[in-house]
Design a protein around this motif. Structure first.
Motif, PDB file in Angstrom:
ATOM      1  N   SER A  27      36.143  51.515  36.144  1.00 59.49           N
ATOM      2  CA  SER A  27      36.341  51.979  34.764  1.00 59.49           C
ATOM      3  C   SER A  27      36.071  50.882  33.749  1.00 59.49           C
ATOM      4  O   SER A  27      36.508  50.990  32.598  1.00 59.49           O
ATOM      5  CB  SER A  27      37.765  52.505  34.591  1.00 59.49           C
ATOM      6  OG  SER A  27      38.021  53.493  35.535  1.00 59.49           O
ATOM      7  N   ALA A  28      35.421  49.831  34.194  1.00 59.52           N
ATOM      8  CA  ALA A  28      35.011  48.727  33.306  1.00 59.52           C
ATOM      9  C   ALA A  28      36.179  48.167  32.513  1.00 59.52           C
ATOM     10  O   ALA A  28      36.158  48.108  31.292  1.00 59.52           O
ATOM     11  CB  ALA A  28      33.899  49.203  32.369  1.00 59.52           C
ATOM     12  N   CYS A  29      37.218  47.729  33.243  1.00 58.88           N
ATOM     13  CA  CYS A  29      38.398  47.195  32.548  1.00 58.88           C
ATOM     14  C   CYS A  29      38.164  45.778  32.055  1.00 58.88           C
ATOM     15  O   CYS A  29      38.906  45.294  31.208  1.00 58.88           O
ATOM     16  CB  CYS A  29      39.629  47.243  33.455  1.00 58.88           C
ATOM     17  SG  CYS A  29      39.662  45.971  34.719  1.00 58.88           S
ATOM     18  N   GLY A  30      37.178  45.093  32.621  1.00 58.66           N
ATOM     19  CA  GLY A  30      36.881  43.727  32.187  1.00 58.66           C
ATOM     20  C   GLY A  30      37.322  42.655  33.167  1.00 58.66           C
ATOM     21  O   GLY A  30      36.885  41.512  33.077  1.00 58.66           O
ATOM     22  N   ALA A  31      38.183  43.010  34.135  1.00 56.79           N
ATOM     23  CA  ALA A  31      38.755  41.985  35.020  1.00 56.79           C
ATOM     24  C   ALA A  31      37.714  41.348  35.945  1.00 56.79           C
ATOM     25  O   ALA A  31      37.915  40.239  36.423  1.00 56.79           O
ATOM     26  CB  ALA A  31      39.884  42.581  35.848  1.00 56.79           C
ATOM     27  N   ASN A  32      36.598  42.052  36.161  1.00 66.82           N
ATOM     28  CA  ASN A  32      35.581  41.484  37.062  1.00 66.82           C
ATOM     29  C   ASN A  32      34.874  40.288  36.435  1.00 66.82           C
ATOM     30  O   ASN A  32      34.186  39.540  37.117  1.00 66.82           O
ATOM     31  CB  ASN A  32      34.561  42.552  37.471  1.00 66.82           C
ATOM     32  CG  ASN A  32      33.858  43.132  36.274  1.00 66.82           C
ATOM     33  OD1 ASN A  32      34.436  43.236  35.195  1.00 66.82           O
ATOM     34  ND2 ASN A  32      32.607  43.506  36.439  1.00 66.82           N
ATOM     35  N   LYS A  33      35.060  40.087  35.126  1.00 68.69           N
ATOM     36  CA  LYS A  33      34.393  38.966  34.447  1.00 68.69           C
ATOM     37  C   LYS A  33      35.132  37.641  34.670  1.00 68.69           C
ATOM     38  O   LYS A  33      34.623  36.574  34.352  1.00 68.69           O
ATOM     39  CB  LYS A  33      34.330  39.223  32.927  1.00 68.69           C
ATOM     40  CG  LYS A  33      33.624  40.507  32.531  1.00 68.69           C
ATOM     41  CD  LYS A  33      32.115  40.282  32.465  1.00 68.69           C
ATOM     42  CE  LYS A  33      31.325  41.395  31.819  1.00 68.69           C
ATOM     43  NZ  LYS A  33      31.773  42.752  32.000  1.00 68.69           N
ATOM     44  N   LYS A  37      31.573  40.910  42.178  1.00 67.50           N
ATOM     45  CA  LYS A  37      31.712  42.271  42.666  1.00 67.50           C
ATOM     46  C   LYS A  37      33.208  42.548  42.733  1.00 67.50           C
ATOM     47  O   LYS A  37      33.978  41.706  43.159  1.00 67.50           O
ATOM     48  CB  LYS A  37      31.103  42.351  44.070  1.00 67.50           C
ATOM     49  CG  LYS A  37      31.013  43.741  44.619  1.00 67.50           C
ATOM     50  CD  LYS A  37      30.199  43.690  45.906  1.00 67.50           C
ATOM     51  CE  LYS A  37      30.213  45.016  46.630  1.00 67.50           C
ATOM     52  NZ  LYS A  37      31.490  45.369  47.195  1.00 67.50           N
ATOM     53  N   CYS A  38      33.607  43.712  42.243  1.00 70.08           N
ATOM     54  CA  CYS A  38      35.036  43.945  42.089  1.00 70.08           C
ATOM     55  C   CYS A  38      35.531  45.066  42.985  1.00 70.08           C
ATOM     56  O   CYS A  38      34.852  46.062  43.180  1.00 70.08           O
ATOM     57  CB  CYS A  38      35.306  44.297  40.634  1.00 70.08           C
ATOM     58  SG  CYS A  38      36.988  44.065  40.175  1.00 70.08           S
ATOM     59  N   CYS A  39      36.732  44.907  43.481  1.00 70.83           N
ATOM     60  CA  CYS A  39      37.458  45.981  44.158  1.00 70.83           C
ATOM     61  C   CYS A  39      36.645  46.691  45.234  1.00 70.83           C
ATOM     62  O   CYS A  39      36.200  47.824  45.022  1.00 70.83           O
ATOM     63  CB  CYS A  39      37.969  46.992  43.147  1.00 70.83           C
ATOM     64  SG  CYS A  39      39.071  46.240  41.963  1.00 70.83           S
ATOM     65  N   ARG A  40      36.504  46.056  46.359  1.00 67.71           N
ATOM     66  CA  ARG A  40      35.786  46.673  47.478  1.00 67.71           C
ATOM     67  C   ARG A  40      36.306  48.062  47.761  1.00 67.71           C
ATOM     68  O   ARG A  40      37.503  48.313  47.640  1.00 67.71           O
ATOM     69  CB  ARG A  40      35.972  45.819  48.728  1.00 67.71           C
ATOM     70  CG  ARG A  40      35.105  44.606  48.693  1.00 67.71           C
ATOM     71  CD  ARG A  40      35.431  43.699  49.838  1.00 67.71           C
ATOM     72  NE  ARG A  40      36.698  43.028  49.598  1.00 67.71           N
ATOM     73  CZ  ARG A  40      37.323  42.303  50.534  1.00 67.71           C
ATOM     74  NH1 ARG A  40      36.815  42.219  51.736  1.00 67.71           N
ATOM     75  NH2 ARG A  40      38.444  41.678  50.281  1.00 67.71           N
TER      76      ARG A  40
END
Ligand code: SF4
Length: 612
Positions: free
Chosen positions: A597-603, A609-612
Motif C-alpha cells: 500500500s506504499a506506506c513509505g517504510a521500504n525507503k 524489497k519489502c515484506c516477503r
C-alpha cells in the motif's frame, strides 16, 4: 558482594533480590580497563525490566565494546525509595553499586507513557537535575529510546539525546562518538551537535526551538543551523547478522518473563489502524530458521532455562514457521524445554501448529478481534470476519480447549452503542458455538478484556481524540449490562489510566512541567493500580496550568503541526491520512503480502524489497 554496602536497606525491603544484582551471567569488567561507563535504566521494577528483550539486546551490544561497561538500574519500589530518601542513599547500579552520578552515560528505555514519572523519579533519586539545560559537564549524559521516543516531546526537556528506532547498531555508534569527543576534550554541547549532525537516528531536543500559537497548538518547530529538520529512525537491515544476546542474565528472583525469548521477526504486515507497533516497526523483516534455532540452542546451553517463547507481533505471520518449529522441537522435546507461540491472530494454520507444540496444548488461548461488529473491524482494518473468529474458536474447542480470552477496545473512532453491544453478542456466539455440539463434562469460559482506545503517534488514528472518561465509563457499563451469561467473564481497563496515557501519548514539551510537579507531589509508578492517583493528577495539571483534555480529547486537524512531526518513522503522513480517510469510509486495506500500500517504510535504509 558490591551491593553489600546497602545491607542497611536490603534487610528492610519487601524483595531485596530486586537490588542485589550478581545474577548468573551478569557482565563484570575490570574498572581499570574501562574508560566509559554507562548505566542502562529501566523505569519500572526489576521484575519487569529484567524481562525486557530490548534491554538485554542493548546492554549486550554496548558491553561488546572494549573499554566500555554498561551496568543496569531499575526504579526502586516504594518501600525502597522511602528508605533511600530517609537515609540519603543515591540511586545505584546493580553491578558495582556505584551511584548514577559516577557514570558517563545514563540511558533510559521508555516503554510506555506511564513510566515517565518513574524516569523523573530515578533522576531525582540519583541527584541529577531534571532539565538538560541545568546539567553541566559534571553530570552524566542522559539518553533515551524505546517506543515512546516516537513522540519524545513530553520528556524532551529532560533528555540530552534520543535514539530513534532500533538501537543495537546506533547506541554503540553513539558511545564510540562520545568516547572520541571525550578524548578530544570536547564539551557536552559539542558532542551533542556532532551526534545530531554526523550520526543517523539521533534527536537532540536542545537543538530545536518550538513556538506555540495562542490556542496552544504548535506554530513552528525550528532546527538550529546545520541540524536536520527530520530525524529518520534507524532500522537493522539484516536481522541474521546483527548481535543477539545468547548469554542473558538469569535473575535470582522470579521475573515476569522468566524464560528464553527468541525474536523471530520485526515489523508487521497487517496495518491495524490503531496500532503504533504495527506502523513504527515497519518494514517487516525476518530472521532465518537456522539462525533462530542456533541462537535458541546457545541460549539454552548458556542459561539452562526450561521455557522458551518466540517474540514478534504475531507468530503466524512468520513465513517459515513450520520449518522453524520442526527445528526447535528436534531438541527442545528431548531437553524438556517447553515452547510457547504468542499469537493474537486467529487462523487454522496456527491451530495446527499449536497441536504440535505439546506444552501449550489445551491451555488457554488469546485472540484479539478488537471490535464487536464487522463494520468497526473494517474501520480499524482488523481484517477478520465473524465466521473466521467462530471457526477458529470451534477448532480450539474441538481440540480440547475450554477457555478463551478475547481482547477488545472501546472508544474507537466512529464507535456506536451498536458496536459495544456487538462485543457482548460476539462473545455470546462463541459460548453458543461451544454448546452447539455435545461436549460431555466440559464447561466453557470466555474471558473478554476491554481496553480503552488511546490515540498514538504514527498511526492513522493519530489525529483522533479519546472519548471523555464519562463516555468511556458509560460504554463499559453498557457492555456489562448486555452480557447475559456467567460463562463470559468481563474485565475492563480503568478509563482514568487510559486518559493519562492519552495525554502523554499526544503531548508536547509543555508537559515537562507537569512531570516535575508530579515528582514534587511524590507521584510515580502510574502504571500500578496501588500507586495511580487520578485526583492527584488533576491537581498536578491544575497547578501547572495545563488542560489535559487539550491533548487527550481534542481532534487534531490534518494540517496542524504535530508534536512528533520532526520524527520520520518511515511510514509517511500521506499514507496515514489515506488510511484515516479509508477508516471513515469503512474501507479496508490488504496486508502487505497481498498488496503493497506504499506506506513509505521500504525507503528506510535505502530502497529495498519489502515484506516477503
Ligand atoms: S512499503 Fe508496502 S509492503 Fe512495505 S510495509 Fe509499507 S505497505 Fe507494507
Amino acid at each position: 558482594m558490591k551491593t553489600d554496602r546497602y545491607s542497611y536497606l536490603l534487610s528492610r525491603v519487601e524483595k531485596p533480590g530486586r537490588y542485589t544484582g550478581n545474577e548468573y551471567g551478569e557482565t563484570q569488567k575490570d574498572l581499570s580497563t574501562v574508560d566509559t561507563r554507562m548505566c542502562f535504566c529501566f523505569p519500572d521494577t526489576y521484575e519487569i525490566g529484567m524481562s525486557n528483550l530490548g534491554m538485554k539486546i542493548l546492554m549486550g551490544a554496548v558491553n561488546h565494546l572494549d573499554g566500555v561497561w554498561c551496568e543496569k538500574a531499575f526504579a526502586p519500589w516504594v518501600d525502597m525509595e522511602a528508605l533511600m530518601r530517609e537515609t540519603g542513599t543515591k540511586l545505584f547500579s546493580l553491578e558495582t553499586g556505584d551511584p548514577l552520578t559516577d557514570f558517563d552515560i545514563v540511558a533510559f528505555t521508555l516503554q510506555y507513557e506511564l513510566c515517565y514519572t518513574n524516569m523523573v523519579n530515578m533522576l531525582s533519586l540519583a541527584g541529577i537535575p531534571f532539565y538538560a539545560k541545568d546539567r553541566g559537564e559534571e553530570y552524566p549524559l542522559i539518553i533515551a529510546g524505546g517506543p515512546c521516543s516516537y513522540n519524545p516531546e513530553p520528556v524532551a526537556d529532560f533528555v540530552d539525546v534520543f535514539s530513534i528506532g532500533e538501537g543495537e547498531e546506533a547506541i554503540p555508534e553513539l558511545v564510540e562518538l562520545y568516547r572520541k569527543c571525550k578524548k578530544e576534550g570536547l564539551s557536552k554541547k559539542e558532542f551533542l551537535f556532532k551526534a545530531a549532525t554526523t550520526l543517523e537516528g539521533f534527536y537532540v531536543p536542545s537543538l530545536y526551538t518550538v513556538e506555540y500559537k495562542e490556542d496552544g497548538t504548535i506554530a513552528s518547530f525550528t532546527p538550529d543551523e546545520g541540524v536536520p529538520a527530520k530525524i529518520q529512525k534507524r532500522i537493522i537491515k539484516d536481522l541474521d547478522k546483527v548481535y543477539y544476546p545468547t548469554d542473558a542474565e538469569v535473575p535470582y528472583i522470579e521475573t515476569v518473563h522468566d524464560r528464553i525469548v527468541m525474536e523471530i521477526f520485526r515489523g508487521c504486515i497487517r496495518g491495524c489502524r490503531f496500532c503504533q507497533a504495527g506502523m513504527v516497526y515497519r518494514p517487516y523483516r525476518e530472521k532465518t530458521p537456522d539462525v533462530i534455532n542456533a541462537c535458541a540452542r546457545e541460549c539454552f546451553d548458556k542459561t539452562g532455562y526450561s521455557e522458551m517463547s518466540l517474540s514478534c507481533l504475531s507468530v503466524s505471520d512468520y513465513t517459515r514457521l513450520p520449518e522453524l518449529i520442526d527445528k526447535l522441537l528436534s531438541w527442545t522435546d528431548e531437553k524438556k524445554v517447553s515452547l510457547s507461540l504468542p499469537s493474537q491472530r486467529i487462523d487454522a494454520f496456527y491451530e495446527e501448529l499449536m497441536e504440535k507444540v505439546m506444552s501449550v496444548r489445551k491451555s488457554g488461548m488469546t485472540f484479539a478481534p478488537e471490535a464487536g461488529t464487522q463494520r468497526l473491524r473494517d474501520v480499524i482494518n482488523k481484517n477478520i470476519t465473524e465466521e473466521e473468529i467462530l471457526s477458529a474458536c470451534r477448532k480450539a474447542f474441538d481440540g480440547g480447549r475450554n477457555s478463551l480470552k478475547l481482547y477488545f477496545m472501546n472508544g474507537l473512532p466512529t464507535e456506536t452503542d451498536e458496536d459495544i453491544v456487538g462485543i457482548a453478542n460476539l462473545s455470546q456466539s462463541i459460548v453458543d458455538e461451544f454448546y452447539s455440539v455435545k461436549r460431555p463434562g466440559r464447561k466453557v469460559e470466555v474471558g473478554i478484556s476491554v481496553s480503552c482506545f488511546v490515540p498514538k503517534a504514527f498511526t492513522p488514528f493519530q489525529w483522533e481524540k479519546q472519548d471523555t472518561m464519562e463516555e468511556l465509563r458509560r460504554k463499559q457499563m453498557l457492555l456489562r449490562d448486555n452480557i447475559k451469561t456467567r460463562k463470559i467473564r468481563y474485565s475492563w481497563h480503568e478509563a482514568k489510566v487510559s486518559h493519562l496515557e492519552a495525554v502523554f501519548a499526544k503531548g508536547n514539551r509543555t508537559l515537562s512541567k507537569a512531570l516535575v510537579e508530579a515528582n514534587r507531589q511524590g507521584q510515580r509508578f502510574d502504571g500500578w493500580d496501588e500507586c495511580f492517583d487520578y485526583e492527584k493528577w488533576c491537581g498536578i495539571f491544575e497547578a501547572v496550568g495545563i488542560d489535559p483534555a487539550f491533548f487527550a480529547n481534542r481532534k487534531m486537524s490534518f494540517d496542524e503541526i504535530l508534536p512528533w512531526d520532526h520524527i520520520d518513522c518511515g511510514v509517511t503522513k500521506e499514507f496515514l491520512i489515506r488510511e484515516c480517510k479509508k477508516a471513515y469510509a469503512e474501507s479496508t486495506t490488504p496486508d502487505c503480502r497481498t498488496q503493497c500500500s506504499a506506506c513509505g517504510a521500504n525507503k528506510l535504509g535505502g530502497e529495498r524489497k519489502c515484506c516477503r
